[in-house]
Write an enzyme that holds these catalytic residues in place. Structure first.
Site, short mmCIF file in Angstrom:
data_model
loop_
_atom_site.label_atom_id
_atom_site.label_comp_id
_atom_site.label_asym_id
_atom_site.label_seq_id
_atom_site.Cartn_x
_atom_site.Cartn_y
_atom_site.Cartn_z
N TYR A 149 0.83 -1.20 0.00
CA TYR A 149 0.00 0.00 0.00
C TYR A 149 0.86 1.25 0.00
O TYR A 149 1.86 1.33 0.73
CB TYR A 149 -0.89 0.01 1.25
CG TYR A 149 -1.63 1.31 1.45
CD1 TYR A 149 -2.89 1.50 0.90
CD2 TYR A 149 -1.05 2.36 2.17
CE1 TYR A 149 -3.57 2.70 1.06
CE2 TYR A 149 -1.72 3.57 2.33
CZ TYR A 149 -2.97 3.73 1.78
OH TYR A 149 -3.64 4.93 1.92
N GLU A 237 -3.58 7.48 -3.77
CA GLU A 237 -3.56 6.21 -3.07
C GLU A 237 -3.34 5.09 -4.08
O GLU A 237 -4.03 5.02 -5.09
CB GLU A 237 -4.90 6.01 -2.36
CG GLU A 237 -4.83 5.06 -1.21
CD GLU A 237 -6.13 5.05 -0.42
OE1 GLU A 237 -6.05 5.04 0.82
OE2 GLU A 237 -7.20 5.05 -1.03
#
Ligand code: GDP
Ligand code: MN
Length: 429
Positions: A149, A237
């Site tokens: 991530y 993101e």
């Protein structure tokens, strides 16, 4: 102009531009302040990132089955061992909701495309009503080794950007953030220096990447940061940020939102807006420069100034009610805007009372009153209207309301008006 909702305080009005810490919070504060953001689709985010040198899988958007078939055929012809068919909606959680499917043949890809296009995808981010899928992204599959991530956001407590990275990427990152926040590594970025290569290396090591992947990861992270800053993003993101079995790095998913206030200098990004993905009432409001965010309570609010809108929502909650929306008609609202504001408020079936809370400054109270009377007549408003008025020409305003013969209730104070609105909403429920 979808609102990103932040609970607590109005950083914009209370604090001013130098503000770097949380603002005053009243104990009952439940008001929302909305930071206007532009959301875009994954395929658009990937196109932007690719321009900054961020590695993304090969793929193209498809607006219908025919295009989906063409893209899949092309990818297979170019040697892809599989393709992934991905629903393009302005919400995450698509994988779990059935909006991301891998296909090994063109026929399978077409089948998935047929199932996903037009489906109403419900994810934890869409709300229970879901979002209709109108576009697909067809991409070459990646041979995933690890799902990591990456994220860049503004930390409002320090006023600085924070680069986040975690080994626990994939579909459960919200749970990781809630239950094991220590699994998310953070580097705070000094705006005067920028994102240092040493910080990128620190994050790359924290991700436990192989020595052969570190340099590529540093470049990847730096490109991401550059993309964030140069596009005036408010969030970037990459979840998952993947490593492949042959040691490559890719952004397998990409989410970018942009600061509305900076869009004037990015016409190409502004053009990426997809109003089909937005709440129809919010789209309507944005046509008339009304700052409207729909909420799910029963008391509609019409207010001038975002700070007053915050206070109004607070006091409605304090009086035991719940606001149906955030609506700031702005300092210089015209009669036409007030009419449109009424139409928008009234198109929400949950609305049982309208609370108008105005402090007359640039918008004089008499002009507002004239607008309210005209709108109430024209639209034949049946819902009770409660007003609290102060400021320039307030007496003239009160007279206009009274002489209209319409049934307005006026509160002497904000609290009294809120109590009246809550009582009216309860009576109408
Ligand atoms: P989200 O659920 O809306 O965040 O959509 P993502 O783009 O993150 O996709 C969800 C999941 O689908 C990812 O975490 C991957 O596990 C899987 N996925 C996406 N693309 C591929 C691919 O090319 N190959 C494989 N095997 N899985 C993929
Ligand atoms: Mn994702």
């Amino acid at each position: 102009m979808v609102g990103e909702i932040i609970f607590g305080y109005c950083w914009h009005c209370i604090a001013g531009p130098e503000f770097t810490g949380p603002g005053p919070k009243s104990p009952q504060t439940t008001a929302v302040w909305t930071v206007p953001t532009l959301k875009i689709h994954e395929y658009q985010a990937k196109e932007i990132l690719a321009k900054y040198g961020v590695a993304v899988p090969r793929g193209e958007v498809a607006n219908n089955l025919e295009e989906a078939s063409t893209v899949a055929r092309k990818l297979f012809a170019e040697g892809a061992s599989g393709v992934v068919v991905k629903a393009q909606i302005h919400a995450g959680g698509r994988g779990k909701g059935g909006g991301v499917k891998v296909a090994r043949t063109r026929e399978d890809a077409e089948l998935h495309a047929k199932n996903i296009l037009g489906m109403t995808l419900v994810t934890h981010q869409t709300g229970p009503a879901g979002q209709k899928v109108q576009r697909l992204l067809i991409e070459e599959t990646a041979n995933i080794d690890r799902e990591l991530y990456l994220g860049i956001v503004l930390d409002r407590a320090t006023g600085k950007l924070v680069f986040m990275a975690s080994q626990a990427g994939g579909m459960e990152i919200e749970e990781v953030a809630a239950k094991t926040p220590e699994a998310i590594f953070k580097e705070t970025i000094d705006p005067a220096i920028g994102f240092g290569a040493w910080q990128a290396r620190k994050l790359a090591f924290a991700l436990d990447l192989k020595p052969t992947q570190i340099n590529a990861a540093v470049t990847f992270l730096q490109s991401l940061y550059k993309a964030f800053v140069e596009t005036d993003a408010s969030l970037v993101e990459i979840n998952p940020f993947i490593t492949t079995k042959d040691d490559k790095l890719f952004a397998l998913d990409a989410k970018i939102t942009f600061d509305d206030n900076a869009l004037f200098r990015h016409p190409a990004i502004k053009a990426l807006r997809d109003t089909a993905e937005e709440d129809p009432l919010e789209v309507e409001a944005s046509k008339y420069a009304l700052n409207y965010i729909k909420l799910d309570g029963s008391i509609a609010c019409m207010v001038n100034g975002a700070g007053l809108a915050m206070a109004t929502m607070d006091i409605i909650q304090y009086a035991g009610g719940s606001p149906a929306n955030f609506l700031d008609v702005g300092g210089g609202a015209t009669q036409e805007q007030i009419e449109h504001a009424f139409e928008i408020l009234l198109s929400d079936d949950n609305v049982k009372a309208i609370f108008i809370n105005i402090f007359g400054g640039i918008l004089r109270v008499d002009r507002l009153a004239t607008g309210v009377v005209a709108a109430a007549r024209k639209l034949n408003v049946q819902v009770p209207i409660i007003l609290r008025l102060e400021g320039t020409n307030v007496e003239e305003g009160r007279i206009i309301l009274k002489e209209s013969g319409l049934n307005f209730q006026i509160g002497a104070t904000m609290k009294e008006a809120a109590d009246l609105a809550v009582a009216a909403a309860k009576a109408g429920a």
